[in-house]
Design an enzyme around this catalytic site. Structure first.
Site, mmCIF file in Angstrom:
data_model
loop_
_atom_site.group_PDB
_atom_site.id
_atom_site.type_symbol
_atom_site.label_atom_id
_atom_site.label_comp_id
_atom_site.label_asym_id
_atom_site.label_seq_id
_atom_site.Cartn_x
_atom_site.Cartn_y
_atom_site.Cartn_z
ATOM 1 N N THR A 99 52.652 62.005 -1.608
ATOM 2 C CA THR A 99 52.481 62.784 -0.385
ATOM 3 C C THR A 99 52.374 64.148 -0.490
ATOM 4 O O THR A 99 51.604 64.822 0.307
ATOM 5 C CB THR A 99 53.729 62.706 0.730
ATOM 6 N N ARG A 142 48.121 53.501 -0.122
ATOM 7 C CA ARG A 142 49.650 53.552 0.231
ATOM 8 C C ARG A 142 49.812 53.950 1.530
ATOM 9 O O ARG A 142 49.024 54.798 2.146
ATOM 10 C CB ARG A 142 50.187 54.496 -0.544
ATOM 11 N N ASP A 200 59.037 56.052 -11.715
ATOM 12 C CA ASP A 200 58.734 57.044 -10.680
ATOM 13 C C ASP A 200 58.790 58.334 -11.107
ATOM 14 O O ASP A 200 59.165 59.330 -10.255
ATOM 15 C CB ASP A 200 59.923 56.870 -9.556
HETATM 16 C C1 0GY Z 1 58.603 57.885 -4.555
HETATM 17 C C2 0GY Z 1 59.604 58.549 -3.448
HETATM 18 C C3 0GY Z 1 59.405 59.637 -2.749
HETATM 19 C C4 0GY Z 1 58.265 60.364 -2.587
HETATM 20 C C5 0GY Z 1 56.962 60.085 -2.762
HETATM 21 O O1 0GY Z 1 54.890 60.311 -2.474
HETATM 22 C C6 0GY Z 1 55.708 60.939 -2.365
HETATM 23 O O2 0GY Z 1 56.066 61.938 -1.820
HETATM 24 O O3 0GY Z 1 56.887 58.939 -3.208
HETATM 25 C C7 0GY Z 1 60.722 59.900 -2.197
HETATM 26 O O4 0GY Z 1 60.947 61.223 -1.829
HETATM 27 O O5 0GY Z 1 61.338 59.021 -1.809
HETATM 28 O O6 0GY Z 1 58.329 56.650 -4.522
HETATM 29 O O7 0GY Z 1 58.058 58.658 -5.479
#
Ligand code: 0GY
Length: 300
Positions: free
Chosen positions: A78, A125, A251
């Site tokens: 994100t 996503r 992750d």
């Molecule tokens: C993950 C989990 C997180 C963040 C993101 O795209 C992202 O910012 O996925 C989270 O903070 O739980 O899946 O990597």
């Protein structure tokens, strides 16, 4: 000096992860990982809710090799919004050993979608975690789903367990394969059966187009490292119930970890605890991700 300053409460990824004891089967896929920036090259999005450390494709490939994996699925994080350049750059530098999951807006053109497919993107996503994004309305997401379905792409969804009742009907209306991040983030202080997790298992059981990543013990565990034991029964239950629709990933570089820095080698050692047989490990780490991301290479 980078123009981006990592959030003060953030922990960076482990500088020297241990070598795992568990040896993954040949051709194993890390099906959930990210690249961040480097911010000076691929700026973080103005609308982001956090500013991460830089975490480059080359560091990701080195980790892949150290852990005994062969391929990666790089998921758009994100912090980069719908600017997929860092992720696509990683795919294009991977010698075909990485596929991607993008974040897109409804304004994307067919030509841009085709170029993403060419680069190795195979999914989009939809993120509903409120601390991470302001989610698009359902009708905008539904029209993105209609756009990507003909490409054979799937949809990755990320949400918190307590929000599943609200999203359930929208999720089951999606026209593609749907992959749930991190088992829908269960509250692992609850029971595996007979509580809140039943709804997630119903989603998986009633909808054969739904897959789950059995990932992120480090962010779901209340007990914490090194064993993350409280997450094991949940992940094991999902693997046992849906052995042909589960994926695993590191992750890396572990966005938003604020309590501890996960040791990626120890995370790999979590795999035989949730997929206890060689047959389950082969499905989880090789057969399932290859079917979803490299179907053209199946049976070769
Ligand atoms: C993950 C989990 C997180 C963040 C993101 O795209 C992202 O910012 O996925 C989270 O903070 O739980 O899946 O990597």
């Amino acid at each position: 000096m980078s123009k981006f300053q990592m959030d003060a409460d953030w922990l960076t990824f482990h500088p020297s992860p241990s070598n795992p004891n568990f040896v993954p089967p040949a051709g194993a896929v890390d099906a959930h990982c990210h690249v961040f920036g480097p911010g000076d090259l691929f700026p973080f999005a103005p609308e982001r809710k956090y500013t991460p450390c830089d975490a480059s494709k080359d560091q990701l490939w080195a980790l892949r090799d150290q852990l005994g994996f062969s391929r990666n699925v790089v998921v758009q994080a994100t912090c980069h919004g719908a600017d997929n350049r860092a992720m696509i750059d990683a795919l294009q530098s991977s010698n075909g050993l990485a596929r991607g999951v993008a974040t897109i807006k409804g304004s994307i053109t067919d030509e841009e979608l085709a170029a993403m497919h060419q680069a190795g993107v195979r999914g989009v996503r939809f993120n509903f975690v409120k601390r991470l994004v302001d989610a698009l309305p359902f009708d905008s997401l539904a029209s993105i789903a209609e756009r990507i379905a003909p490409l054979g792409w799937h949809i990755v969804i990320y949400f918190e367990a307590q929000d599943l009742p609200e999203y359930y009907n929208f999720f089951t209306s999606l026209p593609t394969t749907v992959v749930v991040d991190h088992m829908g983030r269960p509250d692992v202080s609850g029971p595996v059966t007979g509580g809140e997790f039943d709804l997630f298992m119903k989603l998986m059981g009633d909808n054969q187009n739904f897959w789950s990543k059995v990932t992120c013990p480090e962010r779901l565990s209340l007990e914490g490292p090194p064993h993350y034991s409280d997450v094991i029964p949940f992940a094991r239950h999902v693997v046992k119930s849906c052995p042909d629709r589960v994926l695993w990933g590191t992750d890396w570089p572990h966005p938003n970890m604020k309590t501890h820095t996960p040791d990626d080698g120890k995370l790999v050692d979590f795999i035989p605890l949730i997929a206890p047989t060689a047959e389950l490990q082969q499905k989880l780490l090789v057969d399932n991700p290859m079917r979803l991301y490299w179907p053209e290479q199946m049976g070769n």
